[in-house]
Design a protein around this motif. Structure first.
Motif, PDB file in Angstrom:
ATOM      1  N   GLY A  50       0.816  -1.201   0.000  1.00 60.58           N
ATOM      2  CA  GLY A  50       0.000   0.000   0.000  1.00 60.58           C
ATOM      3  C   GLY A  50       0.850   1.251   0.000  1.00 60.58           C
ATOM      4  O   GLY A  50       0.381   2.340  -0.277  1.00 60.58           O
ATOM      5  N   GLY A  51       2.129   1.102   0.312  1.00 59.13           N
ATOM      6  CA  GLY A  51       3.035   2.238   0.406  1.00 59.13           C
ATOM      7  C   GLY A  51       3.931   2.366  -0.816  1.00 59.13           C
ATOM      8  O   GLY A  51       3.526   2.084  -1.933  1.00 59.13           O
ATOM      9  N   VAL A  52       5.179   2.762  -0.568  1.00 61.38           N
ATOM     10  CA  VAL A  52       6.148   3.022  -1.636  1.00 61.38           C
ATOM     11  C   VAL A  52       7.291   2.024  -1.544  1.00 61.38           C
ATOM     12  O   VAL A  52       7.854   1.813  -0.468  1.00 61.38           O
ATOM     13  N   VAL A  53       7.640   1.415  -2.679  1.00 60.61           N
ATOM     14  CA  VAL A  53       8.814   0.549  -2.770  1.00 60.61           C
ATOM     15  C   VAL A  53       9.723   1.136  -3.844  1.00 60.61           C
ATOM     16  O   VAL A  53       9.327   1.247  -4.997  1.00 60.61           O
ATOM     17  N   LYS A  54      10.928   1.539  -3.434  1.00 59.84           N
ATOM     18  CA  LYS A  54      11.913   2.075  -4.375  1.00 59.84           C
ATOM     19  C   LYS A  54      12.902   0.959  -4.676  1.00 59.84           C
ATOM     20  O   LYS A  54      13.998   0.908  -4.124  1.00 59.84           O
ATOM     21  N   GLY A  55      12.469   0.041  -5.529  1.00 59.02           N
ATOM     22  CA  GLY A  55      13.251  -1.133  -5.884  1.00 59.02           C
ATOM     23  C   GLY A  55      12.332  -2.197  -6.444  1.00 59.02           C
ATOM     24  O   GLY A  55      11.121  -2.001  -6.551  1.00 59.02           O
ATOM     25  N   ASN A  56      12.898  -3.333  -6.796  1.00 58.19           N
ATOM     26  CA  ASN A  56      12.125  -4.430  -7.373  1.00 58.19           C
ATOM     27  C   ASN A  56      11.319  -5.155  -6.294  1.00 58.19           C
ATOM     28  O   ASN A  56      11.734  -5.217  -5.141  1.00 58.19           O
ATOM     29  N   VAL A  57      10.174  -5.719  -6.698  1.00 57.60           N
ATOM     30  CA  VAL A  57       9.340  -6.531  -5.808  1.00 57.60           C
ATOM     31  C   VAL A  57       9.247  -7.923  -6.409  1.00 57.60           C
ATOM     32  O   VAL A  57       8.884  -8.083  -7.568  1.00 57.60           O
ATOM     33  N   ILE A  58       9.589  -8.931  -5.605  1.00 59.45           N
ATOM     34  CA  ILE A  58       9.537 -10.319  -6.055  1.00 59.45           C
ATOM     35  C   ILE A  58       8.710 -11.115  -5.052  1.00 59.45           C
ATOM     36  O   ILE A  58       9.007 -11.125  -3.862  1.00 59.45           O
ATOM     37  N   SER A  59       7.643 -11.757  -5.538  1.00 58.35           N
ATOM     38  CA  SER A  59       6.799 -12.614  -4.711  1.00 58.35           C
ATOM     39  C   SER A  59       6.964 -14.041  -5.231  1.00 58.35           C
ATOM     40  O   SER A  59       6.655 -14.326  -6.382  1.00 58.35           O
ATOM     41  N   GLU A  60       7.471 -14.935  -4.382  1.00 59.62           N
ATOM     42  CA  GLU A  60       7.802 -16.290  -4.822  1.00 59.62           C
ATOM     43  C   GLU A  60       6.609 -17.244  -4.853  1.00 59.62           C
ATOM     44  O   GLU A  60       6.700 -18.298  -5.463  1.00 59.62           O
ATOM     45  N   SER A  61       5.511 -16.905  -4.192  1.00 69.48           N
ATOM     46  CA  SER A  61       4.303 -17.729  -4.240  1.00 69.48           C
ATOM     47  C   SER A  61       3.146 -16.926  -3.666  1.00 69.48           C
ATOM     48  O   SER A  61       3.327 -15.798  -3.224  1.00 69.48           O
ATOM     49  N   GLY A  62       1.959 -17.500  -3.660  1.00 68.18           N
ATOM     50  CA  GLY A  62       0.799 -16.813  -3.106  1.00 68.18           C
ATOM     51  C   GLY A  62       0.313 -15.689  -4.005  1.00 68.18           C
ATOM     52  O   GLY A  62       0.584 -15.674  -5.204  1.00 68.18           O
ATOM     53  N   THR A  63      -0.374 -14.723  -3.414  1.00 69.36           N
ATOM     54  CA  THR A  63      -0.953 -13.619  -4.159  1.00 69.36           C
ATOM     55  C   THR A  63      -0.299 -12.317  -3.725  1.00 69.36           C
ATOM     56  O   THR A  63      -0.170 -12.048  -2.533  1.00 69.36           O
ATOM     57  N   LEU A  64       0.092 -11.521  -4.689  1.00 71.59           N
ATOM     58  CA  LEU A  64       0.648 -10.197  -4.437  1.00 71.59           C
ATOM     59  C   LEU A  64      -0.419  -9.172  -4.776  1.00 71.59           C
ATOM     60  O   LEU A  64      -0.880  -9.109  -5.916  1.00 71.59           O
ATOM     61  N   LEU A  65      -0.848  -8.395  -3.770  1.00 67.66           N
ATOM     62  CA  LEU A  65      -1.841  -7.348  -3.972  1.00 67.66           C
ATOM     63  C   LEU A  65      -1.125  -6.001  -3.968  1.00 67.66           C
ATOM     64  O   LEU A  65      -0.363  -5.712  -3.055  1.00 67.66           O
ATOM     65  N   ILE A  66      -1.395  -5.185  -4.981  1.00 65.71           N
ATOM     66  CA  ILE A  66      -0.817  -3.846  -5.040  1.00 65.71           C
ATOM     67  C   ILE A  66      -1.971  -2.861  -5.073  1.00 65.71           C
ATOM     68  O   ILE A  66      -2.739  -2.821  -6.028  1.00 65.71           O
ATOM     69  N   ASP A  67      -2.096  -2.067  -3.999  1.00 68.00           N
ATOM     70  CA  ASP A  67      -3.183  -1.099  -3.889  1.00 68.00           C
ATOM     71  C   ASP A  67      -3.047  -0.013  -4.951  1.00 68.00           C
ATOM     72  O   ASP A  67      -1.947   0.282  -5.423  1.00 68.00           O
ATOM     73  N   SER A  68      -4.168   0.613  -5.287  1.00 63.96           N
ATOM     74  CA  SER A  68      -4.151   1.661  -6.308  1.00 63.96           C
ATOM     75  C   SER A  68      -3.346   2.878  -5.873  1.00 63.96           C
ATOM     76  O   SER A  68      -2.853   3.628  -6.705  1.00 63.96           O
ATOM     77  N   SER A  69      -3.166   3.067  -4.580  1.00 59.45           N
ATOM     78  CA  SER A  69      -2.385   4.199  -4.081  1.00 59.45           C
ATOM     79  C   SER A  69      -0.896   3.878  -3.932  1.00 59.45           C
ATOM     80  O   SER A  69      -0.097   4.757  -3.626  1.00 59.45           O
ATOM     81  N   ALA A  70      -0.507   2.622  -4.146  1.00 57.35           N
ATOM     82  CA  ALA A  70       0.885   2.204  -3.984  1.00 57.35           C
ATOM     83  C   ALA A  70       1.752   2.722  -5.127  1.00 57.35           C
ATOM     84  O   ALA A  70       1.273   2.975  -6.229  1.00 57.35           O
ATOM     85  N   ILE A  71       3.048   2.863  -4.830  1.00 57.94           N
ATOM     86  CA  ILE A  71       4.024   3.261  -5.840  1.00 57.94           C
ATOM     87  C   ILE A  71       5.156   2.246  -5.800  1.00 57.94           C
ATOM     88  O   ILE A  71       5.753   2.011  -4.740  1.00 57.94           O
ATOM     89  N   VAL A  72       5.453   1.641  -6.948  1.00 58.36           N
ATOM     90  CA  VAL A  72       6.576   0.723  -7.063  1.00 58.36           C
ATOM     91  C   VAL A  72       7.501   1.279  -8.134  1.00 58.36           C
ATOM     92  O   VAL A  72       7.125   1.370  -9.300  1.00 58.36           O
ATOM     93  N   GLU A  73       8.711   1.661  -7.720  1.00 56.84           N
ATOM     94  CA  GLU A  73       9.704   2.199  -8.648  1.00 56.84           C
ATOM     95  C   GLU A  73      10.703   1.081  -8.969  1.00 56.84           C
ATOM     96  O   GLU A  73      11.840   1.095  -8.502  1.00 56.84           O
ATOM     97  N   GLY A  74      10.252   0.105  -9.736  1.00 56.23           N
ATOM     98  CA  GLY A  74      11.080  -1.039 -10.087  1.00 56.23           C
ATOM     99  C   GLY A  74      10.235  -2.081 -10.787  1.00 56.23           C
ATOM    100  O   GLY A  74       9.069  -1.848 -11.106  1.00 56.23           O
ATOM    101  N   ASP A  75      10.815  -3.244 -10.993  1.00 60.72           N
ATOM    102  CA  ASP A  75      10.110  -4.346 -11.644  1.00 60.72           C
ATOM    103  C   ASP A  75       9.300  -5.121 -10.613  1.00 60.72           C
ATOM    104  O   ASP A  75       9.665  -5.182  -9.437  1.00 60.72           O
ATOM    105  N   ILE A  76       8.217  -5.740 -11.083  1.00 59.82           N
ATOM    106  CA  ILE A  76       7.388  -6.592 -10.245  1.00 59.82           C
ATOM    107  C   ILE A  76       7.383  -7.987 -10.847  1.00 59.82           C
ATOM    108  O   ILE A  76       7.040  -8.156 -12.010  1.00 59.82           O
ATOM    109  N   VAL A  77       7.782  -8.980 -10.046  1.00 56.15           N
ATOM    110  CA  VAL A  77       7.779 -10.380 -10.483  1.00 56.15           C
ATOM    111  C   VAL A  77       6.956 -11.166  -9.479  1.00 56.15           C
ATOM    112  O   VAL A  77       7.277 -11.188  -8.293  1.00 56.15           O
ATOM    113  N   ALA A  78       5.864 -11.777  -9.952  1.00 51.37           N
ATOM    114  CA  ALA A  78       5.011 -12.572  -9.080  1.00 51.37           C
ATOM    115  C   ALA A  78       4.878 -13.970  -9.674  1.00 51.37           C
ATOM    116  O   ALA A  78       4.386 -14.122 -10.781  1.00 51.37           O
TER     117      ALA A  78
END
Length: 84
Positions: A50-78
């Protein structure tokens, strides 16, 4: 958050309400609105951002939820599901 389709097709935004069971979806980590992480975020199971991630996000299993107000400054791998 901008989402660019991998092909040349136009993207479409659809509003809906999801009912998600955090246990079944393996959502074990939460980054709340207002929180910031600088650097890569690696989750063994799913999580919610729900917040800010200044980098890549990697989720190895399960479900990754990204809120509409979130900011991800990097790649997302789920490797499970990713819901934005």
């Amino acid at each position: 958050m901008n989402i660019t389709p991998m092909n040349d097709q136009a993207s479409e935004t659809v509003s809906c309400v999801l009912s998600i069971d955090p246990v079944k979806e393996k959502i074990t980590a939460v980054l709340p609105a207002g929180a910031t992480i600088e650097g890569a975020l690696r989750l063994k199971e799913g999580g919610r951002i729900g917040g800010v991630v200044k980098g890549n996000v990697i989720s190895e299993s399960g479900t990754l939820l990204i809120d509409s107000s979130a900011i991800v400054e990097g790649d997302i791998v789920a490797k499970g599901r990713c819901i934005v």
